[in-house]
Design an enzyme around this catalytic site. Structure first.
Site, short mmCIF file in Angstrom:
data_model
loop_
_atom_site.label_atom_id
_atom_site.label_comp_id
_atom_site.label_asym_id
_atom_site.label_seq_id
_atom_site.Cartn_x
_atom_site.Cartn_y
_atom_site.Cartn_z
CB SER A 147 9.27 3.57 -7.12
OG SER A 147 8.33 3.43 -6.10
CE1 TYR A 172 9.90 -2.34 -7.25
CE2 TYR A 172 8.86 -0.76 -5.78
CZ TYR A 172 9.19 -1.17 -7.05
OH TYR A 172 8.82 -0.40 -8.13
#
Length: 269
Positions: A147, A172
């Protein structure tokens, strides 16, 4: 872009029951690959393969359902053992399974912060256990679905489980940074890719709208194609190779992360 036939390829896709993982499995199967479809439970994995046969008109003999709950490392070990037994030669491992970190600090039965384990540690363990299958022939590769948020992350070396200070976004981002750093490990040829902002369960972390999961999956599948040359540790933003976060491919960081991960997954260093 010319589409090459992948009928000689065997690919394991983790988290293949929905979103980008499901669409990656579909695109690979449509191009003839044998796809090992991983789900959290056997029911979810079989439902995904049934859906692919019914809706995508994919040859069912090219699909195999596999299950493992990544919040339990013992199940990851069982998954790897079954893959090695049934598919001793694996061309590609797509480390795609992922979750948003929960609002509250959550620890797995193995004692790790849940997003760090599901998004990174489980894939770290799986990759190393499958190394014999990925290296039986030259050309085996790993594609980590990472990501762009890895750029905002930092690995808390002394507190990777973030017990002292927890924020779901930071947890995250740390898991995505670790997955990106891990691609530079020299043991298996690997790359990481940000597939774009897609309308999946992770969308709220990024924006209000995104492209379809199939569009994101196309960027992942491109990197599974042996006709696409890759460099170990490379990071792609969709189709473009770009530099990852500063320090993400430094040998010192890679070694430090491997040491930490070996400790947390209980593997001998």
């Amino acid at each position: 872009m010319s589409v090459s036939d992948l009928s000689s390829r065997t690919v394991l896709v983790t988290g293949a029951t929905s979103g980008i993982g499901y669409q990656t499995a579909r695109l690979l199967a449509e191009r003839g690959a044998t796809v090992l479809v991983h789900g959290r439970t056997a029911e979810e994995a079989h439902a995904a393969t049934d859906r692919l046969v019914t809706l995508a008109d994919v040859d069912g003999s090219r699909l195999c359902a596999f299950a493992a709950d990544f919040t339990r490392l013992e199940e990851v070990e069982q998954l790897a053992a079954r893959v090695l037994a049934e598919h001793p030669h694996l061309d590609v491992l797509v480390n795609n399974a992922g979750m948003a970190a929960p609002e509250r600090h959550t620890v797995t039965p193995d004692g790790n912060e849940i997003a760090f384990q599901v998004n990174f540690l489980a894939h770290y363990l799986l990759t190393h256990l499958l190394e014999p299958a990925l290296t039986t022939d030259p050309g085996g590769r790993v594609v980590n679905v990472s990501s762009s948020l890895h750029r905002t992350g930092s690995i808390q070396w002394n507190d990777p489980n973030r017990t002292r200070r927890y924020s779901r976004l930071a947890a995250y981002a740390q898991s995505q940074l670790a997955l990106t750093v891990f691609a530079a490990d020299a043991r298996v040829t690997a790359v990481s890719v940000h597939p774009g902002i897609c309308t999946t369960s992770l969308l709220p972390l990024y924006a209000h709208e995104g492209v379809s999961p199939a569009e994101g999956a196309a960027h992942v599948v491109r990197l599974c194609d042996p006709a696409v040359e890759i460099v170990n540790g490379a990071y792609y933003d969709r189709d473009h190779r770009v530099e990852p976060a500063a320090g993400a491919s430094e040998e010192r960081t890679v070694k430090r992360l491997n040491k930490l991960a070996d400790l947390l997954v209980g593997q001998p260093a």
